[in-house]
Design a protein around this motif. Structure first.
Motif, PDB file in Angstrom:
ATOM      1  N   PRO A  31      -2.691  -1.122   4.103  1.00 20.47           N
ATOM      2  CA  PRO A  31      -2.771  -0.058   3.096  1.00 20.47           C
ATOM      3  C   PRO A  31      -3.063   1.302   3.718  1.00 20.47           C
ATOM      4  CG  PRO A  31      -3.925  -2.015   2.366  1.00 20.47           C
ATOM      5  CD  PRO A  31      -3.541  -2.260   3.781  1.00 20.47           C
ATOM      6  N   GLU A  32      -3.813   1.321   4.853  1.00 24.48           N
ATOM      7  CA  GLU A  32      -4.109   2.589   5.511  1.00 24.48           C
ATOM      8  C   GLU A  32      -2.827   3.246   6.029  1.00 24.48           C
ATOM      9  OE1 GLU A  32      -5.717  -0.229   6.029  1.00 24.48           O
ATOM     10  OE2 GLU A  32      -7.657   0.247   5.120  1.00 24.48           O
ATOM     11  N   ASP A  33      -1.908   2.391   6.579  1.00 30.07           N
ATOM     12  CA  ASP A  33      -0.640   2.928   7.052  1.00 30.07           C
ATOM     13  C   ASP A  33       0.152   3.531   5.911  1.00 30.07           C
ATOM     14  OD1 ASP A  33      -1.183   2.123   9.634  1.00 30.07           O
ATOM     15  OD2 ASP A  33      -0.216   0.172   9.385  1.00 30.07           O
ATOM     16  N   LEU A  38       3.090   6.797   3.988  1.00 28.98           N
ATOM     17  CA  LEU A  38       3.966   6.449   2.863  1.00 28.98           C
ATOM     18  C   LEU A  38       5.304   5.934   3.377  1.00 28.98           C
ATOM     19  CD1 LEU A  38       3.270   9.274   0.301  1.00 28.98           C
ATOM     20  CD2 LEU A  38       2.707   6.870   0.102  1.00 28.98           C
ATOM     21  N   GLU A  39       5.201   5.038   4.384  1.00 28.43           N
ATOM     22  CA  GLU A  39       6.403   4.466   4.974  1.00 28.43           C
ATOM     23  C   GLU A  39       6.636   3.094   4.395  1.00 28.43           C
ATOM     24  OE1 GLU A  39       5.671   5.011   9.178  1.00 28.43           O
ATOM     25  OE2 GLU A  39       7.071   6.670   9.188  1.00 28.43           O
ATOM     26  N   PHE A 132      -7.070   3.244 -13.797  1.00 28.47           N
ATOM     27  CA  PHE A 132      -7.615   2.642 -12.590  1.00 28.47           C
ATOM     28  C   PHE A 132      -6.524   2.551 -11.527  1.00 28.47           C
ATOM     29  CE2 PHE A 132     -10.366   0.970 -15.934  1.00 28.47           C
ATOM     30  CZ  PHE A 132     -11.633   1.061 -15.371  1.00 28.47           C
ATOM     31  N   ASN A 133      -6.933   2.575 -10.247  1.00 21.50           N
ATOM     32  CA  ASN A 133      -5.973   2.344  -9.176  1.00 21.50           C
ATOM     33  C   ASN A 133      -5.656   0.854  -9.066  1.00 21.50           C
ATOM     34  OD1 ASN A 133      -8.381   1.444  -7.989  1.00 21.50           O
ATOM     35  ND2 ASN A 133      -7.900   2.285  -5.983  1.00 21.50           N
ATOM     36  N   HIS A 134      -4.785   0.473  -8.135  1.00 21.33           N
ATOM     37  CA  HIS A 134      -4.251  -0.890  -8.078  1.00 21.33           C
ATOM     38  C   HIS A 134      -5.311  -1.939  -7.797  1.00 21.33           C
ATOM     39  CE1 HIS A 134      -4.448   0.154  -3.830  1.00 21.33           C
ATOM     40  NE2 HIS A 134      -4.281  -1.120  -3.520  1.00 21.33           N
ATOM     41  N   CYS A 175       0.185   0.503  -4.284  1.00 20.01           N
ATOM     42  CA  CYS A 175      -0.602  -0.238  -3.294  1.00 20.01           C
ATOM     43  C   CYS A 175      -1.329   0.658  -2.297  1.00 20.01           C
ATOM     44  CB  CYS A 175       0.266  -1.258  -2.559  1.00 20.01           C
ATOM     45  SG  CYS A 175       1.752  -0.545  -1.834  1.00 20.01           S
ATOM     46  N   ALA A 176      -1.598   1.901  -2.650  1.00 25.92           N
ATOM     47  CA  ALA A 176      -2.339   2.801  -1.775  1.00 25.92           C
ATOM     48  C   ALA A 176      -3.183   3.741  -2.632  1.00 25.92           C
ATOM     49  CB  ALA A 176      -1.388   3.597  -0.890  1.00 25.92           C
TER      50      ALA A 176
END
Length: 426
Positions: A31-33, A38-39, A132-134, A175-176
């Motif tokens: 998730p950090e990547d 955003l790749e 809320f986020n994911h 997912c981020a």
């Protein structure tokens, strides 16, 4: 732009291309990547639920005219002092709800008993967006003045805020920890949270009225007041497809929905039409009209507009059958088969529909309306399965959990309510 070339035919094409799953790039980045670049994001298709055959049961429906008026809710949240405009359920645990209202307040509260967990402070106008986020770790709220707040749920503290122009919509990345909003100035903003690193996506000189991330996390679809639709590459910051003129809408977009694999998008407009778009090609592959009437640009005269135009207020895809639901301002819920572009059922509310939602893994669809009720329909038969009442004013938003066991509503009576979704087949 691709959306402006020749393949702008609005006739439906029975082409396997529009229903196949997009194959995403391989790899399994963290998730950090995703948040930093955003790749490539690998998206699992997931379980699409039971087959059509498994759902084929005889359903006699219910006679709504014999139902007594009563409060069917299990919990009522009453801390708002004005209209409650928006509600969201935390997607990971389904234990918390966030609501925003006319009183410039937003609250995070427990679904099981309505107990307040914390108040989101600092808004200066009606809170019209809340989500809320994911992973349910963060909650974002936005008000009509364009103030956006993000709070960490576990610590109950604000971690980020920003002020943009008047806010139209808000959506979390699938997912981020990335947030996107649209404004009346036409620009859309995207931030990494909580660092605040920002990108902007400049549309036409008119409000950005609706928008959503696509499931791959690398693209977004945004609709505008002038009837145009743009698909954006989030990493490059450029529009990869633009639909306008004959391919776009004649009036402002009101809603947008994306199917589960991200291959198709639905757009609804005040011009009374709904369009089905292929996200790979940016082409229009289906058009859905009320009683075959062509879409028309609304006039400024409100009385004439109300008489001639029936705005599309909400659109949604079914995950288990090739069906879509379209909710209209005249109270009509239309169920279409997208493979043949034919009307399957016409379900009628007494007043205008505000929002439609499908159950995650069934052909059952919910619709809420200005009459203060939510109705549950079986899309295979078109029969009414249940009706949930309890509000004394129009329902302005609602949410259901993944298991379709709990529903939370927000209404003009200043209350939010929790309903247990019990049916005879359970």
């Amino acid at each position: 732009m691709e959306g402006e070339d020749e393949g702008s035919n609005v006739e439906f094409h029975e082409d396997e291309e529009i229903i196949e799953v997009i194959e995403l790039n391989d790899g399994d980045p963290s998730p950090e990547d995703v948040a930093s670049e955003l790749e490539d994001i690998e998206v699992a298709d997931g379980d699409h639920g039971a087959s059509d055959e498994e759902w084929e049961t005889e359903d006699e429906g219910i006679d709504e005219t014999t139902e007594p008026m009563q409060d069917d809710s299990e919990v009522t949240f009453s801390k708002h002092s004005g209209l409650v405009f928006c509600v969201s359920l935390d997607p990971k645990n389904n234990t918390l709800a966030v609501t925003g209202g006319e009183d410039d307040k937003a609250f995070v509260w427990r679904v099981s008993d309505g107990e307040l967990q914390f108040e989101i402070t600092g808004h200066t106008d009606s809170v019209v967006c809340a989500s809320f986020n994911h992973e349910s770790s963060l909650v974002a709220t936005g008000d009509m003045n364009g103030i956006i707040k993000v709070w960490r749920v576990e610590s109950k503290e604000e971690i980020w805020s920003f002020e943009v122009g008047d806010l139209e919509w808000l959506d979390w990345h699938p997912c981020a920890q990335v947030l996107m909003v649209g404004t009346t100035q036409g620009s859309s903003w995207m931030w990494k949270i909580p660092s605040g690193e920002c990108k902007t996506f400049q549309g036409p000189s008119c409000p950005s009225t609706c928008g959503k991330f696509l499931p791959d996390g690398k693209r977004a679809v945004i609709g505008y007041e002038d009837g145009t639709v743009r698909f954006w590459d989030l990493k490059q910051g450029n529009a990869i497809h633009v639909l306008k003129g004959h391919d776009g809408h004649l009036g402002s977009l009101t809603c947008v929905a994306v199917n589960k694999d991200g291959s198709l998008v639905l757009t609804g407009s005040v011009d009374s039409s709904t369009k089905l778009l292929n996200t790979n090609t940016g082409k229009v592959v289906g058009v859905f009209l009320i009683e075959g009437k062509p879409p028309r640009k609304p006039e400024t005269d409100e009385e004439e507009e109300e008489k001639e135009f029936v705005s599309v207020e909400s659109v949604a895809f079914c995950n288990v059958l090739p069906l879509i639901a379209i909710g209209h301002l005249n109270g009509m819920l239309a169920i279409y088969d997208i493979s043949t572009q034919t009307l399957r059922h016409h379900c009628q509310h007494e007043t205008g529909i505000v929002k439609v939602l499908w159950e995650e893994n069934s052909p059952l669809v919910y619709s809420c309306s200005m009459d203060g009720t939510v109705r549950l329909w079986d899309a295979r038969s078109g029969k009414l399965v249940n009706k949930y009442g309890g509000h004394t004013a129009e329902i302005l938003d609602f949410a259901i959990n993944r298991e379709a066991s709990v529903m939370v509503t927000a209404a003009g009576d200043g209350k939010a309510k929790v309903f247990c979704l019990q049916r005879p087949d359970r």
